[in-house]
Design an enzyme around this catalytic site. Structure first.
Site, PDB file in Angstrom:
ATOM      1  N   THR A 171      14.537 -39.686   0.846  1.00  0.00           N
ATOM      2  CA  THR A 171      13.846 -38.182   0.887  1.00  0.00           C
ATOM      3  C   THR A 171      13.336 -37.548   2.118  1.00  0.00           C
ATOM      4  O   THR A 171      13.837 -36.576   2.496  1.00  0.00           O
ATOM      5  CB  THR A 171      12.317 -38.423  -0.105  1.00  0.00           C
ATOM      6  N   GLY A 205       9.791 -42.677  -2.051  1.00  0.00           N
ATOM      7  CA  GLY A 205      10.449 -41.475  -2.135  1.00  0.00           C
ATOM      8  C   GLY A 205      10.016 -40.381  -3.155  1.00  0.00           C
ATOM      9  O   GLY A 205       8.888 -40.554  -3.542  1.00  0.00           O
ATOM     10  N   HIS A 208      26.893 -41.742   1.969  1.00  0.00           N
ATOM     11  CA  HIS A 208      25.787 -40.730   1.929  1.00  0.00           C
ATOM     12  C   HIS A 208      25.152 -40.948   0.524  1.00  0.00           C
ATOM     13  O   HIS A 208      23.670 -41.029   0.536  1.00  0.00           O
ATOM     14  CB  HIS A 208      26.131 -39.323   1.736  1.00  0.00           C
ATOM     15  N   ARG A 250      28.250 -35.635  -6.896  1.00  0.00           N
ATOM     16  CA  ARG A 250      26.998 -35.252  -7.063  1.00  0.00           C
ATOM     17  C   ARG A 250      27.324 -33.786  -6.271  1.00  0.00           C
ATOM     18  O   ARG A 250      27.841 -33.659  -5.101  1.00  0.00           O
ATOM     19  CB  ARG A 250      25.901 -36.069  -6.088  1.00  0.00           C
TER      20      ARG A 250
END
Length: 709
Positions: free
Chosen positions: A125, A96, A493, A528
């Site tokens: 990514t 990634g 996620h 996040r």
């Protein structure tokens, strides 16, 4: 040119391999050309002389040309090296943004192997839609970006880490642009900066709704042009190769959970900590109760006891194409293997995200942190709500980017009642944890399977320009997002926790660095902020470069180490009927584990449900292991299905144990028994190795750890 390694074996011819050109066209990416070969030219091992006990030859800072080594040294290495053992200065696990960006920098100083589980482009990514957050507008500021990050992270973020990332981020984005990454521009010719939930300013650099794909394309192209990088596709990392510098016999460990005295990440020798222990379902767990003050230990140091330091010398991998075990010996290893979304039944992560890196590091006795903070993206496409259902179940949920809400998208329940203002003054622009819990509450109260995200009030041409990928995917299933709302539902996620990293990506294991989702740097805290993940990966990939080079130059690696660890055994040694039974049972076990995690360790938790999950997972793992071993499986046997399963078990247990240790609700961890924030508990959860024997296969490395004298 970078070489893409397959499984075909080949021999040396006049001291070097003959490379062939092959075309490779991964889905969603322009054609890239890679060399294929099974071995590197000996001349590419710039520090082979150090392996051989002679003086090292180093690359100048900006030189990309190959360095030749003498025929005697090359001949010596060729005797050591075969198609199952490879020597590099740097090994990167994962392809990634973090792994590729790091590889491009350290390749200026030595030979680099990128070991990746599937095709090189198959990473988290590549699936990132939103973009990269960075302060690139005069009206924005580093302080504002920091404040947004800390608020979203429920004040558990490490402030120094946040400042570093927000300060260095803009330069990292400019480097991507210089390398050929193409981002959207406005009519004025400047970068188009979008806004997403939790951000106070427009600061998201993006390429329509396919930003990750564009970044991956640009980086892979640069890697393809780099002579010192070799790509090993379809090589599944099994376990790290470690050695402990001590005369003590160290058994395998369980974990220790630690609440620190502040949200700064402090590490001290494990042997000096006061602790109490209690018995859980299957093993002993040590809960540390106080951390001694060490004036010589900086807040970001992750060094343990200097008399028992663990060193990493590479990784064992399974070449899934050729069906053989390949051992990579290196001076420096960077782990950039992504997260563990597939511990849950529905995730936006690609199939490769099975927690391999976190589990490998846990088994290698690296420090782990904040595993209770699993981010559920609030808006994954809900297939049940589509006019035309997909023909088969998706491997991973289709993500509907945060940018849709940032661009004015409104959330409704199925009665077309807007509900987010009832939960938060920021409405649809609230951080992800707030939006996900709000949707979860609506679904449970109303007994519905999905909610609706409507962007159709915006001009059609703008919708199609900003979200072409989402529009095309929905249209394939009979839904026009310029006219109709999008059915969405939360899905696993992102892991905000992971392998504890210092400010330069260093871990508690010498020679092992981490970057990207596998790492816990302190940036994200308890939740996040949108589009901070690619930013963090870029910043820490760069910060890990210089200490990696320093370590590579300083370390003396014995080339005979490769033969000292036991070799994993392929599962093909088991008779076909038993192997078929094992694979089938493993598939069912995986679904059972995912079901337990969703039901008991989901968006809203409770102590009772977490304890039930602990017991159920312990029983399930025990039954699965017994099934395997009764059919001829050995502790050193490897097969990708079983190895992924052991890693999923390992990560699931780390999440559950960390969640039980946090007796408050903060960020992504919400528990009904402790529904409020408590300032006294504003501390990271830290999981230390101990010398307590762990009984399960998932928590033991396949190879016995060497003792370095």
């Amino acid at each position: 040119m970078a070489k893409l390694m397959g499984g075909a074996a080949a021999g040396f011819q006049q001291g070097a391999m003959h490379a062939q050109r092959a075309r490779m066209q991964p889905s969603g990416l322009p054609p890239l050309s890679f060399k294929t070969c099974a071995q590197l030219e000996i001349s590419r091992f710039c520090s082979i002389p150090r392996f051989m006990g002679a003086k090292a030859v180093n690359f100048p800072q900006q030189q990309h040309t190959r360095h030749r080594v003498g025929s005697i040294r090359a001949s010596a290495l060729s005797r050591l090296q075969d198609d199952t053992t490879r020597y590099f200065d740097f090994v990167v696990i994962g392809s990634g943004v973090a792994g590729l960006r790091y590889a491009l920098e350290v390749s200026k100083h030595g030979s680099v192997a990128i070991v990746t589980k599937a095709e090189p482009h198959e990473s988290n990514t590549n699936y990132a839609q939103g973009g990269v957050s960075a302060v690139l507008c005069p009206s924005d500021s580093v302080e504002s970006h920091m404040q947004d990050t800390i608020v979203a992270g429920a004040y558990l973020c490490d402030e120094e880490t946040v400042r570093i990332v927000c300060t260095e981020g803009p330069e990292r984005v400019k480097e991507l642009i210089a390398m050929g990454a193409s981002f959207d521009h406005g009519e004025d010719g400047r970068l188009h900066l979008a806004r997403e939930g939790g951000h106070s300013h427009n600061r998201i650099v993006h390429s329509a709704d396919m930003t990750g794909r564009e970044i991956e394309r640009a980086l892979l192209q640069a890697v393809e042009n780099d002579e010192n990088i070799s790509l090993f596709g379809h090589h599944y990392a099994i376990d790290l190769l470690t050695c402990q510098e001590t005369d003590l016999e160290v058994t395998r460990f369980d974990v220790a959970l630690l609440g620190l005295t502040s949200c700064r990440f402090v590490f001290a020798p494990i042997f000096h900590l006061s602790f109490i222990s209690f018995q859980s379902h299957s093993t002993s767990w040590v809960v540390l109760t106080e951390l001694p003050h060490d004036p010589n230990n900086s807040s970001h140091s992750i060094n343990g006891n200097n008399n028992g330091e663990i060193y990493c010398y590479g990784v064992d991998s399974l070449d899934t194409k050729a069906q053989k075990v390949v051992r990579f010996i290196s001076k420096v290893t960077l782990l950039a293997s992504g997260g563990a979304g597939h511990i849950y039944p529905t995730t936006t992560n690609p199939p490769v995200a099975t927690g391999d890196g976190i589990a490998m590091c846990h088994r290698a006795q690296a420090v782990i942190s904040n595993m209770e903070f699993v981010q559920f993206h609030p808006t994954a496409l809900a297939d049940e709500g589509l006019p035309v259902k997909p023909a088969k179940t998706r491997d991973n949920a289709f993500l509907v980017t945060e940018a849709v809400r940032g661009d004015g998208g409104i959330l409704y329940n199925q009665s077309m009642e807007r509900f987010m203002p009832l939960y938060d003054d920021r409405a649809e622009l609230a951080p992800r944890d707030v939006v996900a819990r709000s949707i979860d509450d609506q679904l449970k109260k109303r007994g519905e399977k999905y909610v609706l995200l409507d962007i159709s009030h915006k001009p059609r041409e703008k919708i199609l320009a900003h979200f072409p990928n989402i529009a095309a995917e929905c249209l394939r299933h009979g839904l026009d997002i310029t006219r109709q709302p999008i059915p969405v539902v939360p899905a696993a996620h992102y892991m905000c926790g992971g392998v504890r990293a210092g400010l330069q990506g260093e871990t508690s294991v010498k020679g092992l660095y981490v970057a990207g989702e596998v790492a816990c740097t302190g940036l994200h805290g308890a939740n996040r902020l949108a589009s901070n993940s690619l930013l963090e990966a870029l910043v820490f990939a760069q910060r890990a470069v210089q200490p990696s080079i320093d370590h590579m130059v300083d370390v003396d690696a014995d080339p005979c180490l490769a033969a000292k660890w036991a070799r994993p055994v392929l599962s093909i040694s088991i008779r076909d009927s038993s192997l078929s039974d094992i694979i089938d049972r493993t598939r069912k076990t995986r679904m059972e584990l995912q079901s337990i995690m969703w039901e008991y360790v989901g968006i809203v938790r409770s102590t009772n449900r977490l304890k039930n999950a602990e017991w159920k997972i312990g029983d399930l793992e025990s039954e699965w292991e017994q099934f395997l071993f009764r059919r001829g499986w050995k502790p050193t046997t490897v097969g990708i299905e079983a190895c992924e399963m052991r890693n999923l078990f390992c990560c699931a247990k780390l999440v559950v144990k960390s969640a039980l240790a946090r007796r408050e609700s903060r960020g992504l961890h919400f528990t009904e028994d402790f529904p409020y924030l408590e300032e006294s508990k504003r501390k990271p959860t830290v999981i230390f190795p101990t010398t307590i024997q762990e009984l399960t296969w998932s928590s033991k490395p396949l190879q016995r750890q060497l003792q370095c004298k």
